[in-house]
Design an enzyme around this catalytic site. Sequence first.
Site, PDB file in Angstrom:
ATOM      1  N   ASN A   1      65.014  26.270  72.784  1.00 11.82           N
ATOM      2  CA  ASN A   1      64.458  27.622  72.874  1.00 11.82           C
ATOM      3  C   ASN A   1      63.500  27.620  74.066  1.00 11.82           C
ATOM      4  O   ASN A   1      62.379  27.126  73.979  1.00 11.82           O
ATOM      5  CB  ASN A   1      63.717  27.959  71.571  1.00 11.82           C
ATOM      6  CG  ASN A   1      63.173  29.370  71.565  1.00 11.82           C
ATOM      7  OD1 ASN A   1      63.213  30.074  72.572  1.00 11.82           O
ATOM      8  ND2 ASN A   1      62.655  29.782  70.424  1.00 11.82           N
TER       9      ASN A   1
ATOM     10  N   ARG B   1      68.964  29.288  72.296  1.00 13.24           N
ATOM     11  CA  ARG B   1      68.563  30.612  71.850  1.00 13.24           C
ATOM     12  C   ARG B   1      68.475  31.536  73.067  1.00 13.24           C
ATOM     13  O   ARG B   1      67.796  31.219  74.041  1.00 13.24           O
ATOM     14  CB  ARG B   1      67.195  30.548  71.184  1.00 13.24           C
ATOM     15  CG  ARG B   1      66.737  31.930  70.783  1.00 13.24           C
ATOM     16  CD  ARG B   1      65.331  31.928  70.244  1.00 13.24           C
ATOM     17  NE  ARG B   1      64.994  33.278  69.812  1.00 13.24           N
ATOM     18  CZ  ARG B   1      63.822  33.855  70.043  1.00 13.24           C
ATOM     19  NH1 ARG B   1      62.885  33.203  70.687  1.00 13.24           N
ATOM     20  NH2 ARG B   1      63.600  35.069  69.615  1.00 13.24           N
TER      21      ARG B   1
ATOM     22  N   HIS C   1      65.985  39.334  66.158  1.00 15.65           N
ATOM     23  CA  HIS C   1      65.825  38.435  64.997  1.00 15.65           C
ATOM     24  C   HIS C   1      67.165  38.259  64.260  1.00 15.65           C
ATOM     25  O   HIS C   1      67.179  37.914  63.084  1.00 15.65           O
ATOM     26  CB  HIS C   1      64.810  38.991  63.963  1.00 15.65           C
ATOM     27  CG  HIS C   1      63.389  38.963  64.419  1.00 15.65           C
ATOM     28  ND1 HIS C   1      62.498  39.957  64.066  1.00 15.65           N
ATOM     29  CD2 HIS C   1      62.691  38.086  65.164  1.00 15.65           C
ATOM     30  CE1 HIS C   1      61.311  39.698  64.584  1.00 15.65           C
ATOM     31  NE2 HIS C   1      61.400  38.562  65.264  1.00 15.65           N
TER      32      HIS C   1
ATOM     33  N   HIS D   1      61.906  40.431  57.813  1.00 14.37           N
ATOM     34  CA  HIS D   1      61.424  39.308  58.626  1.00 14.37           C
ATOM     35  C   HIS D   1      60.026  39.694  59.117  1.00 14.37           C
ATOM     36  O   HIS D   1      59.881  40.520  60.017  1.00 14.37           O
ATOM     37  CB  HIS D   1      62.387  39.053  59.797  1.00 14.37           C
ATOM     38  CG  HIS D   1      61.958  37.955  60.723  1.00 14.37           C
ATOM     39  ND1 HIS D   1      62.624  36.754  60.833  1.00 14.37           N
ATOM     40  CD2 HIS D   1      60.912  37.874  61.567  1.00 14.37           C
ATOM     41  CE1 HIS D   1      62.012  35.981  61.718  1.00 14.37           C
ATOM     42  NE2 HIS D   1      60.968  36.643  62.192  1.00 14.37           N
TER      43      HIS D   1
ATOM     44  N   ASN E   1      54.948  37.206  63.430  1.00 16.10           N
ATOM     45  CA  ASN E   1      54.141  37.852  64.449  1.00 16.10           C
ATOM     46  C   ASN E   1      54.910  39.054  64.999  1.00 16.10           C
ATOM     47  O   ASN E   1      54.399  40.156  65.093  1.00 16.10           O
ATOM     48  CB  ASN E   1      53.820  36.814  65.520  1.00 16.10           C
ATOM     49  CG  ASN E   1      52.768  37.297  66.444  1.00 16.10           C
ATOM     50  OD1 ASN E   1      51.948  38.138  66.078  1.00 16.10           O
ATOM     51  ND2 ASN E   1      52.786  36.796  67.658  1.00 16.10           N
ATOM     52  N   GLY E   2      56.187  38.832  65.289  1.00 14.39           N
ATOM     53  CA  GLY E   2      57.127  39.941  65.470  1.00 14.39           C
ATOM     54  C   GLY E   2      57.713  40.251  64.107  1.00 14.39           C
ATOM     55  O   GLY E   2      57.800  39.367  63.264  1.00 14.39           O
TER      56      GLY E   2
ATOM     57  N   ARG F   1      46.211  37.065  58.589  1.00 14.85           N
ATOM     58  CA  ARG F   1      45.214  36.418  57.713  1.00 14.85           C
ATOM     59  C   ARG F   1      43.823  36.967  57.979  1.00 14.85           C
ATOM     60  O   ARG F   1      43.053  37.226  57.050  1.00 14.85           O
ATOM     61  CB  ARG F   1      45.233  34.893  57.912  1.00 14.85           C
ATOM     62  CG  ARG F   1      46.457  34.254  57.295  1.00 14.85           C
ATOM     63  CD  ARG F   1      46.675  32.866  57.805  1.00 14.85           C
ATOM     64  NE  ARG F   1      47.136  32.899  59.200  1.00 14.85           N
ATOM     65  CZ  ARG F   1      47.823  31.928  59.789  1.00 14.85           C
ATOM     66  NH1 ARG F   1      48.113  30.825  59.116  1.00 14.85           N
ATOM     67  NH2 ARG F   1      48.218  32.033  61.030  1.00 14.85           N
TER      68      ARG F   1
ATOM     69  N   GLY G   1      56.598  34.070  58.826  1.00 16.10           N
ATOM     70  CA  GLY G   1      55.206  33.676  58.542  1.00 16.10           C
ATOM     71  C   GLY G   1      54.527  34.443  57.425  1.00 16.10           C
ATOM     72  O   GLY G   1      54.045  33.846  56.446  1.00 16.10           O
TER      73      GLY G   1
ATOM     74  N   GLU H   1      56.931  34.655  54.051  1.00 15.80           N
ATOM     75  CA  GLU H   1      57.094  33.425  53.276  1.00 15.80           C
ATOM     76  C   GLU H   1      55.804  32.974  52.618  1.00 15.80           C
ATOM     77  O   GLU H   1      55.836  32.292  51.594  1.00 15.80           O
ATOM     78  CB  GLU H   1      57.588  32.287  54.197  1.00 15.80           C
ATOM     79  CG  GLU H   1      59.009  32.459  54.670  1.00 15.80           C
ATOM     80  CD  GLU H   1      59.391  31.482  55.771  1.00 15.80           C
ATOM     81  OE1 GLU H   1      58.820  30.367  55.816  1.00 15.80           O
ATOM     82  OE2 GLU H   1      60.245  31.832  56.600  1.00 15.80           O
ATOM     83  N   ASN H   2      54.668  33.337  53.219  1.00 15.90           N
ATOM     84  CA  ASN H   2      53.413  32.701  52.807  1.00 15.90           C
ATOM     85  C   ASN H   2      52.415  33.585  52.095  1.00 15.90           C
ATOM     86  O   ASN H   2      51.434  33.083  51.566  1.00 15.90           O
ATOM     87  CB  ASN H   2      52.716  32.105  54.044  1.00 15.90           C
ATOM     88  CG  ASN H   2      53.548  31.014  54.679  1.00 15.90           C
ATOM     89  OD1 ASN H   2      53.985  30.103  53.981  1.00 15.90           O
ATOM     90  ND2 ASN H   2      53.795  31.115  55.966  1.00 15.90           N
TER      91      ASN H   2
ATOM     92  N   GLU I   1      65.910  29.322  61.975  1.00 14.25           N
ATOM     93  CA  GLU I   1      66.727  29.780  63.093  1.00 14.25           C
ATOM     94  C   GLU I   1      67.388  28.616  63.823  1.00 14.25           C
ATOM     95  O   GLU I   1      68.516  28.740  64.303  1.00 14.25           O
ATOM     96  CB  GLU I   1      65.865  30.622  64.047  1.00 14.25           C
ATOM     97  CG  GLU I   1      65.475  31.953  63.413  1.00 14.25           C
ATOM     98  CD  GLU I   1      64.408  32.724  64.175  1.00 14.25           C
ATOM     99  OE1 GLU I   1      63.209  32.391  63.978  1.00 14.25           O
ATOM    100  OE2 GLU I   1      64.747  33.626  64.933  1.00 14.25           O
TER     101      GLU I   1
HETATM  102  P1  ADP Z   1      56.704  34.074  64.995  1.00 14.17           P
HETATM  103  O1  ADP Z   1      56.835  35.460  64.507  1.00 14.17           O
HETATM  104  O2  ADP Z   1      55.702  33.914  66.093  1.00 14.17           O
HETATM  105  O3  ADP Z   1      58.021  33.405  65.267  1.00 14.17           O
HETATM  106  P2  ADP Z   1      56.111  33.155  62.308  1.00 14.17           P
HETATM  107  O4  ADP Z   1      57.283  33.787  61.694  1.00 14.17           O
HETATM  108  O5  ADP Z   1      55.810  31.752  61.925  1.00 14.17           O
HETATM  109  O6  ADP Z   1      56.093  33.174  63.871  1.00 14.17           O
HETATM  110  O7  ADP Z   1      54.850  34.057  61.939  1.00 14.17           O
HETATM  111  C1  ADP Z   1      53.584  33.702  62.392  1.00 14.17           C
HETATM  112  C2  ADP Z   1      52.587  34.712  61.893  1.00 14.17           C
HETATM  113  O8  ADP Z   1      52.590  34.724  60.464  1.00 14.17           O
HETATM  114  C3  ADP Z   1      51.175  34.361  62.288  1.00 14.17           C
HETATM  115  O9  ADP Z   1      50.819  35.044  63.454  1.00 14.17           O
HETATM  116  C4  ADP Z   1      50.342  34.834  61.127  1.00 14.17           C
HETATM  117  O10 ADP Z   1      49.803  36.096  61.443  1.00 14.17           O
HETATM  118  C5  ADP Z   1      51.308  35.034  59.994  1.00 14.17           C
HETATM  119  N1  ADP Z   1      51.010  34.226  58.829  1.00 14.17           N
HETATM  120  C6  ADP Z   1      51.297  32.937  58.602  1.00 14.17           C
HETATM  121  N2  ADP Z   1      50.859  32.545  57.374  1.00 14.17           N
HETATM  122  C7  ADP Z   1      50.287  33.632  56.807  1.00 14.17           C
HETATM  123  C8  ADP Z   1      49.652  33.910  55.572  1.00 14.17           C
HETATM  124  N3  ADP Z   1      49.498  32.998  54.627  1.00 14.17           N
HETATM  125  N4  ADP Z   1      49.173  35.156  55.389  1.00 14.17           N
HETATM  126  C9  ADP Z   1      49.332  36.112  56.310  1.00 14.17           C
HETATM  127  N5  ADP Z   1      49.901  35.911  57.477  1.00 14.17           N
HETATM  128  C10 ADP Z   1      50.391  34.696  57.739  1.00 14.17           C
END
Ligand code: ADP
Length: 374
Positions: free
Chosen positions: A8, A68, A157, A185, A188-189, A261, A307, A310-311, A361
């Site tokens: 990537n 990618r 995505h 999805h 960040n995006g 967060r 991000g 999932e979290n 991915e």
């Molecule tokens: P990207 O979109 O850059 O590929 P990710 O899918 O890993 O990356 O998402 C990253 C984003 O997810 C971070 O910028 C953060 O804002 C958010 N994130 C990660 N963990 C948490 C959480 N526990 N609560 C809220 N937001 C989270």
Amino acid sequence: MSTVFVVNSGSSSIKYQLLDHETGERQASGLIERIGEPGSFIADHTEGMQLVLEELGSGREIAAVGHRVVHGGSAFDGPTLIDDGVEAEIDRLASLAPLHNPANLLGIRAARAALPGVPHVAVFDTAFHQTLPPAAYTYAIDTELAARYDVRRYGFHGTSHKYVSEQAAVLLGRPLSELRTIVLHLGNGASITAVSGGRSIDTSMGLTPLEGLVMGTRSGDIDPGAIFHIARQTGMGVDDLDRLLNRESGLLGMTGSRDMRDVQDAALRSDAAAELALQVWRHRIRHYIGAYYAELGGLDALVFTAGIGENNALLRRRALRGLEHLGIRVDDDRNELQSGEARLISPEGAPVSVMVIPTNEELEIARQAISLVG
Ligand code: ADP
């Protein structure tokens, strides 16, 4: 031979993984940064790729290299074996993704030069959405102008939406062909996709990744008239507006932080701007869930990934609260269980299976590369 090298490439970075496409086992991964930047000892992507290959060590058998690529326009609807003609087409599509496609090409050229005996496969973020019907991808503007400049919705995505919607069918033990699924999805995006029988039928991102949901730094949907108004009032030019909407808007623009967060912490301290940002974020998500529910003619599965998806159990619950009348329910205990595994978070027997499925991915790129080269 089942090892795939997944690349990537960004404008100043190369992110890579070496993985087994059958087991998903990751054999190596890493990130080379600051390529070509002042003071960096890595002059260009060719040197960067050499470093990556030195780190990986010699004597590895690689079945394929999966690249990618962000924008495949209307030209690419699946994984594609890279030759000079494909490189040229990716280059031509750079007008649609000026930050991404040229950066992806740098990685492709460096890797093809370094590994000439191995098949190189391009996997496009847009490819999965090439099944969108014209009604979903056409902007209501002058037809000739749109055709001349490739102006239509493409969606992004796609690799993630494809992987996650297929994993949903696996988790449910049901055939993909009979599932109506919405994939959220949220990273960040962020984008949301309606998947009918394994095919993407609508998605929230458009010609570029700017359309749709509220993101870390992107506004998502906005009346184009608002942009003309801002331009007239401020005198901002096209590049300023591009930066404003892509890099300085979204959560960042509304709260001062792009990280969900921080926004959530601030909202918990009753920060009014953060609370409003969460409400706008949620409002937009539900707007799309309703639209896609209607388009799909019902819903079997709703999946969170990336991000935030999932979290963050609290935001998942908050996003879906009040949608019980659509059969969308979340079981609090299941939702709050922390896990890195694909899992169901709706109650037993609920009409809609709500799930959390970690995206992967790199694995999807590896699988698609192998599906092409055997
Ligand atoms: P990207 O979109 O850059 O590929 P990710 O899918 O890993 O990356 O998402 C990253 C984003 O997810 C971070 O910028 C953060 O804002 C958010 N994130 C990660 N963990 C948490 C959480 N526990 N609560 C809220 N937001 C989270």
